[in-house]
Design an enzyme around this catalytic site. Structure first.
Site, mmCIF file in Angstrom:
data_model
loop_
_atom_site.group_PDB
_atom_site.id
_atom_site.type_symbol
_atom_site.label_atom_id
_atom_site.label_comp_id
_atom_site.label_asym_id
_atom_site.label_seq_id
_atom_site.Cartn_x
_atom_site.Cartn_y
_atom_site.Cartn_z
ATOM 1 N N SER A 31 0.787 -1.228 0.000
ATOM 2 C CA SER A 31 0.000 0.000 0.000
ATOM 3 C C SER A 31 0.824 1.285 0.000
ATOM 4 O O SER A 31 0.344 2.312 -0.459
ATOM 5 C CB SER A 31 -0.950 0.006 1.203
ATOM 6 O OG SER A 31 -0.227 -0.135 2.404
ATOM 7 N N HIS A 41 -5.535 -3.280 -2.568
ATOM 8 C CA HIS A 41 -5.183 -2.359 -3.660
ATOM 9 C C HIS A 41 -5.157 -3.038 -5.022
ATOM 10 O O HIS A 41 -4.943 -2.375 -6.042
ATOM 11 C CB HIS A 41 -3.838 -1.694 -3.366
ATOM 12 C CG HIS A 41 -3.883 -0.864 -2.123
ATOM 13 N ND1 HIS A 41 -4.266 0.451 -2.113
ATOM 14 C CD2 HIS A 41 -3.647 -1.190 -0.819
ATOM 15 C CE1 HIS A 41 -4.253 0.905 -0.868
ATOM 16 N NE2 HIS A 41 -3.876 -0.070 -0.063
ATOM 17 N N LYS A 52 -11.728 0.880 -1.727
ATOM 18 C CA LYS A 52 -10.731 1.554 -2.564
ATOM 19 C C LYS A 52 -11.250 1.603 -4.010
ATOM 20 O O LYS A 52 -12.043 2.480 -4.319
ATOM 21 C CB LYS A 52 -9.382 0.872 -2.385
ATOM 22 C CG LYS A 52 -9.009 0.884 -0.869
ATOM 23 C CD LYS A 52 -7.658 0.417 -0.556
ATOM 24 C CE LYS A 52 -7.451 0.158 0.925
ATOM 25 N NZ LYS A 52 -7.735 1.270 1.839
HETATM 26 N N1 PLP Z 1 -5.287 -3.911 3.816
HETATM 27 C C1 PLP Z 1 -4.529 -3.063 3.096
HETATM 28 C C2 PLP Z 1 -3.384 -3.601 2.303
HETATM 29 C C3 PLP Z 1 -4.826 -1.691 3.086
HETATM 30 O O1 PLP Z 1 -4.070 -0.844 2.408
HETATM 31 C C4 PLP Z 1 -5.926 -1.234 3.827
HETATM 32 C C5 PLP Z 1 -6.232 0.204 3.757
HETATM 33 O O2 PLP Z 1 -6.660 0.904 4.521
HETATM 34 C C6 PLP Z 1 -6.683 -2.152 4.575
HETATM 35 C C7 PLP Z 1 -6.334 -3.478 4.540
HETATM 36 C C8 PLP Z 1 -7.843 -1.720 5.411
HETATM 37 O O3 PLP Z 1 -8.967 -1.591 4.636
HETATM 38 P P1 PLP Z 1 -10.157 -0.622 5.080
HETATM 39 O O4 PLP Z 1 -9.733 0.764 4.759
HETATM 40 O O5 PLP Z 1 -11.326 -1.099 4.286
HETATM 41 O O6 PLP Z 1 -10.353 -0.811 6.547
#
Ligand code: PLP
Length: 383
Positions: free
Chosen positions: A179, A207, A238
């Protein structure tokens, strides 16, 4: 108890250049936003396909509010499950070619719910050092032994696996697109190692979903690894422009999580309008080859432009484009200068990224037009 440490700890963050504060938007998400009262070009969101303010999805959500009301009123297992949740899960499973899917209220909750449900104090969780914080927190919550290998280092991963007792319950877990770096996990190698050493494999496509793969199924789809990945997790927050998350896998996995995953069980079901909106977003993603082509074109153009200006974009191969600055204070100063030029790019600092790797994290979307990218490159040239 004295709360004096609150002030002193925050002062320390300020002196290190890692203090954070909130900015407020007065517009919908998009390529242009009104932030702290100022119209700026936005290079920060994860709204990769520009769906967060899509008229069709908004309409679907509004109609669902009319039909189902706003709140779900209870957890899924009590009486919060409505047909949009069920249909979304059916459609996600079809989309991912898995037996079943299960929806969580957020990606953070999915990762902190899936890993502790499957792993216990006698198990071993093995993950890339740059995995998302929610994976790390899930591993910690599980109380399993937690082994981390240096970023994408397959030799180190194999060394860890070799030393584990045969027959132990183990899971390898990785982001598909990292990310903060925008690079890819070597998923073929990871899948091969997980098979050879009898480890479960969990992939976080937060992502990748909507962005990679011919129908937007993520890196797993792009590499044709569906059959080798036990747990495909991703977010609806996203590229889908909504909120919430999913896990796709076997029927027994879904059943197990419904019965054992605390962040699924002990929380109110996602509002039905969100589930209904996500159903349409999924359809748009599936049919969105043109959006992915535009996104890829924008990302490639910007990456080439940044490299041409001499910036270190690390190993980015996706719409996440870091500019490595290293020093936190300098990264913040650069972000502020860009903001003064009408461009919003966040500075990302430790502990979100490792010490000494502060960066500007640019994200480009399918909604950006060429002039936006040229405007950004021009501003960066004179920074
Ligand atoms: N996993 C990854 C790789 C992320 O970049 C994110 C981003 O916030 C999440 C999980 C968490 O997802 P959410 O924003 O839906 O809680």
């Amino acid at each position: 108890m004295s709360t004096g440490f609150l002030q002193s700890d925050l002062e320390e963050l300020k002196s290190l250049g890692t203090y954070r504060s909130l900015k407020t938007m007065d517009s919908p998400q998009g390529r242009e936003i009104i932030l702290d009262g100022k119209m700026v070009l936005n290079f920060c969101s994860n709204d990769y396909l520009g769906l967060a303010n899509d008229g069709r999805i908004k309409k679907a959500a509004i109609e669902a509010i009319e039909e189902y009301g706003f709140g779900s009123g209870a957890s899924r297992l009590v009486c919060g499950q409505m047909s949009p949740h069920e249909k979304l899960e059916e459609e996600l499973a079809v989309f991912k070619y898995t037996e079943k899917a299960l929806v969580y209220s957020s990606g953070y909750m999915a990762n902190t719910g899936i890993i502790p449900a499957l792993m216990d104090r006698h198990s071993i969780v093995i993950g890339d050092k740059l995995n998302h914080a929610s994976i790390i927190d899930g591993a910690i919550l599980s109380r399993a032994k937690f082994e981390r290998y240096p970023h994408v280092d397959m030799q180190a991963l194999e060394e860890i696996l070799k030393k584990l007792p045969a027959g132990s319950r183990k899971m390898i877990v990785t982001d598909s697109i990292f990310s903060m770096d925008g690079d890819l996990a070597p998923l073929k190698d990871i899948a091969e190692l997980s098979k050879r050493y009898g480890a479960m494999l969990m992939v976080d496509e937060a992502h990748g979903f909507g962005v990679l793969g011919s129908s937007g199924g993520g890196l797993v789809e792009e590499l044709g690894l569906g059959a080798q990945v036990d747990i495909q997790m991703g977010t609806l927050s996203k590229a889908a422009g909504c909120f919430g998350a999913y896990v796709c896998g076997t029927k027994i996995l879904q059943d197990y999580l419904i019965n054992k995953s605390r962040s699924f069980i002990y929380t109110t079901a996602m509002p039905p309008a969100l589930a209904q909106a996500a159903r349409l977003a999924l359809k748009i993603i599936r049919e969105g080859k043109h959006l992915r082509a535009k996104l890829r074109g924008n990302a490639d153009y910007l990456r080439a432009g940044l490299k041409g200006l001499g910036f270190d974009t690390m190993n980015s191969r996706t719409p996440i484009l870091p500019i490595l600055v290293k020093d936190s204070t300098q990264a913040v100063a650069m972000s502020k200068k860009l903001f003064a030029e009408g461009i919003f790019v966040q500075a990302i600092r430790p502990p979100t990224v490792p010490e000494g790797t502060a960066r500007l994290r640019l994200t480009v979307t399918a909604a950006h037009v060429r002039e936006d990218l040229d405007h950004l490159l021009k501003a960066l040239r004179v920074l």
